[in-house]
Design a protein around this motif. Structure first.
Motif, PDB file in Angstrom:
ATOM      1  N   LEU A 184       0.841  -1.198   0.000  1.00 18.32           N
ATOM      2  CA  LEU A 184       0.000   0.000   0.000  1.00 18.32           C
ATOM      3  C   LEU A 184       0.877   1.249   0.000  1.00 18.32           C
ATOM      4  O   LEU A 184       1.707   1.428   0.894  1.00 18.32           O
ATOM      5  N   ASP A 185       0.688   2.106  -0.990  1.00 18.26           N
ATOM      6  CA  ASP A 185       1.467   3.346  -1.105  1.00 18.26           C
ATOM      7  C   ASP A 185       0.533   4.528  -0.849  1.00 18.26           C
ATOM      8  O   ASP A 185      -0.291   4.868  -1.684  1.00 18.26           O
ATOM      9  N   GLU A 186       0.658   5.137   0.319  1.00 14.58           N
ATOM     10  CA  GLU A 186      -0.197   6.243   0.769  1.00 14.58           C
ATOM     11  C   GLU A 186      -1.684   5.880   0.613  1.00 14.58           C
ATOM     12  O   GLU A 186      -2.436   6.545  -0.098  1.00 14.58           O
ATOM     13  N   PRO A 187      -2.144   4.829   1.284  1.00 10.66           N
ATOM     14  CA  PRO A 187      -3.502   4.307   1.039  1.00 10.66           C
ATOM     15  C   PRO A 187      -4.628   5.194   1.557  1.00 10.66           C
ATOM     16  O   PRO A 187      -5.766   5.038   1.120  1.00 10.66           O
ATOM     17  N   THR A 188      -4.363   6.098   2.499  1.00 12.19           N
ATOM     18  CA  THR A 188      -5.458   6.861   3.110  1.00 12.19           C
ATOM     19  C   THR A 188      -5.662   8.238   2.483  1.00 12.19           C
ATOM     20  O   THR A 188      -6.498   9.005   2.953  1.00 12.19           O
ATOM     21  N   ASN A 189      -4.920   8.543   1.422  1.00 13.92           N
ATOM     22  CA  ASN A 189      -4.968   9.898   0.853  1.00 13.92           C
ATOM     23  C   ASN A 189      -6.375  10.347   0.484  1.00 13.92           C
ATOM     24  O   ASN A 189      -6.737  11.496   0.688  1.00 13.92           O
ATOM     25  N   HIS A 190      -7.155   9.450  -0.102  1.00  8.95           N
ATOM     26  CA  HIS A 190      -8.462   9.861  -0.631  1.00  8.95           C
ATOM     27  C   HIS A 190      -9.633   9.194   0.097  1.00  8.95           C
ATOM     28  O   HIS A 190     -10.757   9.222  -0.394  1.00  8.95           O
ATOM     29  N   LEU A 191      -9.372   8.618   1.260  1.00  7.55           N
ATOM     30  CA  LEU A 191     -10.429   7.878   1.941  1.00  7.55           C
ATOM     31  C   LEU A 191     -11.139   8.739   2.978  1.00  7.55           C
ATOM     32  O   LEU A 191     -10.498   9.456   3.752  1.00  7.55           O
ATOM     33  N   ASP A 192     -12.479   8.654   3.003  1.00  8.92           N
ATOM     34  CA  ASP A 192     -13.221   9.325   4.064  1.00  8.92           C
ATOM     35  C   ASP A 192     -13.015   8.555   5.368  1.00  8.92           C
ATOM     36  O   ASP A 192     -12.497   7.440   5.400  1.00  8.92           O
ATOM     37  N   LEU A 193     -13.407   9.165   6.482  1.00  8.11           N
ATOM     38  CA  LEU A 193     -13.076   8.615   7.793  1.00  8.11           C
ATOM     39  C   LEU A 193     -13.709   7.248   8.056  1.00  8.11           C
ATOM     40  O   LEU A 193     -13.098   6.371   8.654  1.00  8.11           O
ATOM     41  N   SER A 194     -14.958   7.053   7.615  1.00  7.21           N
ATOM     42  CA  SER A 194     -15.615   5.772   7.871  1.00  7.21           C
ATOM     43  C   SER A 194     -14.934   4.650   7.094  1.00  7.21           C
ATOM     44  O   SER A 194     -14.745   3.547   7.610  1.00  7.21           O
ATOM     45  N   THR A 195     -14.546   4.930   5.851  1.00  6.63           N
ATOM     46  CA  THR A 195     -13.856   3.928   5.047  1.00  6.63           C
ATOM     47  C   THR A 195     -12.483   3.624   5.634  1.00  6.63           C
ATOM     48  O   THR A 195     -12.052   2.472   5.693  1.00  6.63           O
ATOM     49  N   LYS A 196     -11.812   4.661   6.110  1.00  7.66           N
ATOM     50  CA  LYS A 196     -10.492   4.484   6.726  1.00  7.66           C
ATOM     51  C   LYS A 196     -10.590   3.574   7.947  1.00  7.66           C
ATOM     52  O   LYS A 196      -9.745   2.694   8.157  1.00  7.66           O
ATOM     53  N   GLU A 365     -18.798  11.828   2.282  1.00 10.46           N
ATOM     54  CA  GLU A 365     -18.126  10.627   1.806  1.00 10.46           C
ATOM     55  C   GLU A 365     -17.651  10.822   0.374  1.00 10.46           C
ATOM     56  O   GLU A 365     -17.998  11.794  -0.300  1.00 10.46           O
ATOM     57  N   ASN A 366     -16.836   9.866  -0.116  1.00  8.47           N
ATOM     58  CA  ASN A 366     -16.346   9.933  -1.484  1.00  8.47           C
ATOM     59  C   ASN A 366     -17.499   9.962  -2.478  1.00  8.47           C
ATOM     60  O   ASN A 366     -18.458   9.193  -2.344  1.00  8.47           O
ATOM     61  N   GLY A 367     -17.386  10.862  -3.470  1.00 10.35           N
ATOM     62  CA  GLY A 367     -18.360  10.881  -4.555  1.00 10.35           C
ATOM     63  C   GLY A 367     -19.587  11.737  -4.344  1.00 10.35           C
ATOM     64  O   GLY A 367     -20.491  11.727  -5.182  1.00 10.35           O
ATOM     65  N   VAL A 368     -19.649  12.497  -3.212  1.00  3.30           N
ATOM     66  CA  VAL A 368     -20.854  13.308  -2.965  1.00  3.30           C
ATOM     67  C   VAL A 368     -20.735  14.723  -3.543  1.00  3.30           C
ATOM     68  O   VAL A 368     -21.672  15.509  -3.420  1.00  3.30           O
ATOM     69  N   GLY A 369     -19.593  15.047  -4.149  1.00  4.89           N
ATOM     70  CA  GLY A 369     -19.486  16.322  -4.844  1.00  4.89           C
ATOM     71  C   GLY A 369     -18.607  17.369  -4.172  1.00  4.89           C
ATOM     72  O   GLY A 369     -18.690  18.555  -4.513  1.00  4.89           O
ATOM     73  N   LYS A 370     -17.737  16.973  -3.252  1.00  8.92           N
ATOM     74  CA  LYS A 370     -16.892  17.943  -2.551  1.00  8.92           C
ATOM     75  C   LYS A 370     -15.946  18.657  -3.524  1.00  8.92           C
ATOM     76  O   LYS A 370     -15.918  19.885  -3.592  1.00  8.92           O
ATOM     77  N   SER A 371     -15.164  17.868  -4.273  1.00 13.50           N
ATOM     78  CA  SER A 371     -14.233  18.465  -5.248  1.00 13.50           C
ATOM     79  C   SER A 371     -14.993  19.192  -6.350  1.00 13.50           C
ATOM     80  O   SER A 371     -14.543  20.227  -6.858  1.00 13.50           O
TER      81      SER A 371
END
Length: 540
Positions: A184-196, A365-371
């Protein structure tokens, strides 16, 4: 695994120098070291993507290895294949079943090479059983549920995924592939807290080897039992028992001990040199004393303790130019969706008023439109309805999560010269961000994710913005650089709107309000509220 006499260089740059070390089986090992020490390069050696100049890496047994790279976007194919179908390809069950069926059909047609074909069938059957074909889909559904992936996402084509969604899909597929070793290379970079949280629990109970490159200290402390330190100065490796905090404590105590020895050696060195200087030109007896002390001094120098130099740190200086008006940004009843034929908006009736100087956090969470919301604010995207109103004196500085604002075809100096700098001025600023020498002429396309982050920050400092739009600004950066950014943003006079999955970073900035997506709900920031929100979603 056994590593014996491993050496690797790129041109004149030595990465590893005659390393011999043994790494224990079925352990969770964090891999740490300064930028450029060879962490990702070590993974590429394990995956046989590159070969060492000399030496060997031997696994104790045949090992299936799966790798989650630092940059996910290039790993997920941009096709119309659905997410669920792509996840299923993580185990080659269908392929193995087809091969077995084909061999049986061939044996039914002819008796030629029947023994050979039967052995092939046995081998394929053994491999198929390893992937547990009857339980596989149930295991995949558990991973999908545990990583909080919505059912609607499973039918989406891969080409429609956001960066965060791609990370989640890649992670699920990796875990589903049933490897015996996970890299795993920097696995938590894009993960929301629940997924982490799910990943932490999964890895802690995983019955295999896990090697993790990460700047996320909290993650390492919860998962790993060993730390493998890559020393850039000596081009060596050393294994420590314990998590990251225990490693840091041992390292700090070792440095203190070595500093004491070095101080004692320095005093002895000065003492010997005084005797040498005093007696070297004297009579024979005195000269002999001087020569004896010269031998002692030579032995002392031969065994002298070398203190590891502190790593240079980036010097980040964010200043606004002019002051903005009282409200640099207002959003009125804004709606947006990528697929204009879709019934549901990604962002629905967003209303915001951001006063000057506020620190404002967007979570979800991921995919809800933050970016997506940040891209709408900076004008990369256009809302379907509603208004985004910038104050007449609002100057935006944007830090993009995927470093999209870098010109990958230009070198580092040319990227900064977009701000009308001379080459000398560009060199000076790049030096503050730890770029120097020949690397100034590298194209941005060949930079590591961490280097791209530093270059993006360098460009951000030149924008003299009074409204900073920051999308995961701490991703790919070492803890020391994260602290420097946090301190700089803390004293920034302008306004900050950010997306971040780094709770320590967010807490330090003094965030005042939070927009929770997809609900579009505004609330005053409290750490426990954000944590509670993620936990609620995790338990749905």
């Amino acid at each position: 695994m056994n590593i014996k006499n491993l050496s690797l260089s790129f041109g004149l740059e030595t990465i590893f120098d005659h390393i011999t070390i043994q790494l224990p089986e079925r352990k969770k090992i964090g891999i740490v070291g300064p930028n450029g020490a060879g962490k990702t390069t070590f993974f590429k050696l394990l995956l046989k993507q590159i070969e060492p100049d000399q030496g060997t890496i031997t696994f104790f047994q045949k090992t299936r290895i799966s790798w989650l790279p630092q940059v996910i976007t290039d790993e997920i194919p941009e096709t119309e294949m659905s997410v669920f179908d792509y996840l299923l390809t993580g185990r080659p069950i269908q392929k193995l079943e087809n091969q077995i069926t084909k061999l049986y059909e061939e044996m039914a047609d002819t008796q030629d090479e029947k023994e050979i074909k039967l052995k092939k069938v046995e081998k394929l059957q053994s491999e198929l059983e390893y992937f547990e074909p009857y339980q596989a889909e149930e295991e995949l559904l558990k991973l999908i549920s545990g990583m909080n992936m919505e059912d609607i996402l499973l039918d989406l084509p891969l080409s429609k995924l956001s960066g965060g969604q791609k990370s989640k899909v890649a992670f699920i597929r990796l875990l589903y592939s049933k490897p015996e070793m996970i890299l795993l290379d920097e696995p938590t970079n894009h993960l929301d807290l629940s997924t982490k949280e799910f990943i932490i629990n999964y890895l802690k109970n995983y019955n295999g080897s896990v090697l993790i490159i990460s700047h996320d200290i909290s993650f390492l402390n919860q998962v790993v039992s060993h730390i493998l330190y890559l020393d850039k100065r000596t081009h060596s490796m050393e294994l420590f028992l314990g998590n990251y905090s225990q490693f840091e404590k041992i390292k700090k105590e070792r440095v203190m001990r070595l500093e004491k020895i070095a101080l004692k050696q320095q005093k002895e060195r000065e003492h010997l040199q005084k005797i040498i200087d005093k007696y070297i030109h004297g009579n024979e007896k005195k000269a002999n004393i001087a020569k004896d002390r010269q031998k002692k001094l030579a032995r002392l120098e031969e065994n002298a303790v070398v203190i590891e130099k502190r790593q240079k740190t980036a010097s980040i200086n964010l200043h606004q130019g002019r002051e903005s008006t009282s409200f640099p940004l207002k959003i009125e009843n804004m709606n947006f969706k990528y697929d204009k034929s879709a019934k549901r908006n990604l962002l629905y009736k967003i209303n915001l008023e951001i006063p000057r100087g506020e620190r404002f956090l967007i979570v979800g969470e991921n995919g809800v439109g933050k970016s997506t919301l940040l891209k709408l604010i900076v004008g990369i995207l256009t809302p379907d309805s509603g208004n985004i109103i910038l104050g007449p004196k609002t100057d935006i500085g944007y830090y993009a999560q995927e470093h999209e604002l870098l010109n990958l075809d230009k070198n580092l100096i040319e990227n900064l010269q977009e701000f009308n700098l001379t080459e000398k001025e560009a060199r000076g600023i790049l030096g503050k961000f730890l770029f120097e020498g020949d690397e100034l002429y590298k194209k941005a396309s060949v930079l590591s994710p961490g280097e791209r982050s530093r270059l993006s920050l360098a460009k951000l400092t030149l924008q003299k913005a009074n409204l900073l739009i920051l999308d995961e600004p701490t991703n790919h950066l070492d803890p020391e650089t994260q602290k420097i950014i946090a301190k700089n943003l803390k004293t920034f006079k302008g306004t900050i709107i950010l997306v971040s999955h780094n709770p320590e970073f967010v807490d330090f900035l003094g965030v005042e309000r939070t927009l929770i997506l997809p609900e579009g709900r505004l609330d005053y920031y409290r750490k426990e509220l954000v944590q509670k929100y993620y936990n609620l979603n995790q338990n749905k």
